[in-house]
Motif scaffolding. Structure first.
Motif, PDB file in Angstrom:
ATOM      1  N   THR A  84      55.798  37.006  14.687  1.00 22.32           N
ATOM      2  CA  THR A  84      56.006  36.167  15.864  1.00 22.32           C
ATOM      3  C   THR A  84      54.692  36.062  16.619  1.00 22.32           C
ATOM      4  OG1 THR A  84      58.329  36.797  16.013  1.00 22.32           O
ATOM      5  CG2 THR A  84      57.314  35.876  17.988  1.00 22.32           C
ATOM      6  N   ILE A  85      54.244  34.821  16.827  1.00 21.88           N
ATOM      7  CA  ILE A  85      52.922  34.581  17.394  1.00 21.88           C
ATOM      8  C   ILE A  85      53.048  33.737  18.658  1.00 21.88           C
ATOM      9  CG2 ILE A  85      50.660  33.550  17.010  1.00 21.88           C
ATOM     10  CD1 ILE A  85      51.022  34.074  14.056  1.00 21.88           C
ATOM     11  N   ALA A  86      52.537  34.247  19.754  1.00 20.90           N
ATOM     12  CA  ALA A  86      52.494  33.510  21.019  1.00 20.90           C
ATOM     13  C   ALA A  86      51.113  32.888  21.199  1.00 20.90           C
ATOM     14  CB  ALA A  86      52.811  34.436  22.192  1.00 20.90           C
ATOM     15  N   GLN A  87      51.077  31.666  21.710  1.00 21.65           N
ATOM     16  CA  GLN A  87      49.840  30.957  21.985  1.00 21.65           C
ATOM     17  C   GLN A  87      49.967  30.291  23.350  1.00 21.65           C
ATOM     18  OE1 GLN A  87      47.224  30.925  19.876  1.00 21.65           O
ATOM     19  NE2 GLN A  87      47.958  31.014  17.758  1.00 21.65           N
ATOM     20  N   ARG A  88      48.919  29.594  23.745  1.00 23.48           N
ATOM     21  CA  ARG A  88      48.966  28.771  24.954  1.00 23.48           C
ATOM     22  C   ARG A  88      48.792  27.310  24.552  1.00 23.48           C
ATOM     23  NH1 ARG A  88      51.203  31.324  28.979  1.00 23.48           N
ATOM     24  NH2 ARG A  88      50.262  29.822  30.440  1.00 23.48           N
ATOM     25  N   SER A  89      49.607  26.462  25.141  1.00 18.98           N
ATOM     26  CA  SER A  89      49.518  25.021  24.913  1.00 18.98           C
ATOM     27  C   SER A  89      48.773  24.397  26.086  1.00 18.98           C
ATOM     28  CB  SER A  89      50.930  24.438  24.801  1.00 18.98           C
ATOM     29  OG  SER A  89      50.888  23.035  24.653  1.00 18.98           O
ATOM     30  N   HIS A  90      47.751  23.589  25.792  1.00 20.15           N
ATOM     31  CA  HIS A  90      46.906  23.009  26.836  1.00 20.15           C
ATOM     32  C   HIS A  90      47.004  21.485  26.821  1.00 20.15           C
ATOM     33  CE1 HIS A  90      44.867  26.917  27.382  1.00 20.15           C
ATOM     34  NE2 HIS A  90      44.952  27.006  26.066  1.00 20.15           N
ATOM     35  N   ALA A  91      47.023  20.896  28.009  1.00 13.69           N
ATOM     36  CA  ALA A  91      46.961  19.441  28.149  1.00 13.69           C
ATOM     37  C   ALA A  91      46.070  19.121  29.338  1.00 13.69           C
ATOM     38  CB  ALA A  91      48.351  18.850  28.355  1.00 13.69           C
ATOM     39  N   SER A  92      45.418  17.970  29.281  1.00 12.51           N
ATOM     40  CA  SER A  92      44.491  17.604  30.354  1.00 12.51           C
ATOM     41  C   SER A  92      45.209  17.270  31.646  1.00 12.51           C
ATOM     42  CB  SER A  92      43.625  16.419  29.920  1.00 12.51           C
ATOM     43  OG  SER A  92      44.435  15.301  29.577  1.00 12.51           O
TER      44      SER A  92
END
Length: 274
Positions: free
Chosen positions: A206-214
């Motif tokens: 299980t891998i957590a990441q961060r989602s980025h948007a401008s």
């Protein structure tokens, strides 16, 4: 047949492929694509099949991560997605082929690994798709895929779904919860793999990441207009696609800020040997 997955949930056509590739790939898929490509390279394959390749995020990552002698065959049910993928530079030869993951047009035992990024959730019959993957794998080969975790662990998707429930209270669009985030239970996935003929125990990471948007607007457009959620919104009455997108943008801005935004995303990565 998984009756919880309506056919239109897998309809990536019209403007969706372009918006999906422009916004969702960098927001959601690029980091997980790099992870899948590294895992694929570690398996040292000579021939790779990708199913549900979409616009080629994983395909391009594998094209860079795998040695030049490795054959890559990338397939998707939606020709429009492959058409978009084929326009983008992979830096090497890739075979693009329209194919249904439930009826793969390939010989038995013809690939070392089968890769699928965030596609299993869309298969109307998961066991049948896994059985097809197993059939085309050589003995000792591996099925490598990932799926999104529950929607509560994926903040933008959760926020968009809640906002749309307020816009369309009588019949809220539940595409994100129903399909992209509807196949996260490890026990269910393991059961489906076993039913497909995989005797080995699957490995889950299980891998957590961060989602980025401008901006919140970009994030809202990505979800509401760059996925099949668009089809569901347009089928609803009472608010237009633009109005629904605006409501989601306001909800994202309220939760994450008015400038550049980022939110938690989380997925399971699964590998199982034939």
């Amino acid at each position: 047949m998984d009756t919880n997955t309506p056919r239109h949930d897998a309809n990536f056509a019209g403007q969706i492929p372009e918006l999906y590739d422009r916004y969702l790939v960098p927001m959601l898929f690029a980091s997980y694509a790099a992870d899948i490509a590294q895992r694929a390279a570690a398996l040292e394959p000579s021939r790779v099949l990708e199913t549900a390749a979409g616009t080629g995020a994983v395909t391009r990552a594998m094209a860079h991560a795998l040695p030049a002698h490795v054959d890559i065959v990338a397939t998707d049910l939606n020709q429009a997605m492959l058409d978009r993928a084929a326009k983008l530079d992979t830096g090497r030869t890739v075979t693009w082929q329209q194919a249904n993951a439930l009826q793969l047009p390939f010989d038995d035992a013809s690939f070392d690994i089968v890769v699928c990024q965030f596609g299993a959730m869309f298969f109307p019959d998961k066991t049948a798709a896994f059985a097809q993957a197993r059939r085309v794998l050589r003995p000792g080969g591996a099925l490598l895929f990932n799926v999104w975790d529950r929607i509560e662990e994926n903040e933008f998707a959760d926020t968009v779904t809640d906002a749309l429930a307020r816009v369309f209270p009588a019949d809220p669009p539940l595409f994100m919860k129903r399909t992209p985030h509807g196949y996260f239970d490890r026990d269910v996935i393991a059961r489906d793999l076993a039913a497909a003929g995989f005797d080995a125990k699957p490995r889950f990471d299980t891998i957590a990441q961060r989602s980025h948007a401008s901006s919140a607007d970009v994030a809202a457009i990505a979800y509401c207009q760059g996925t099949p959620l668009r089809n569901e919104i347009e089928a609803c009455g009472g608010a237009s696609l633009e109005e629904a997108t605006s409501a989601c943008a306001k909800a994202i801005a309220a939760r994450f800020g008015s400038g550049a935004v980022d939110g938690r995303i989380q997925a399971h990565v699964i590998v199982v040997r034939r």
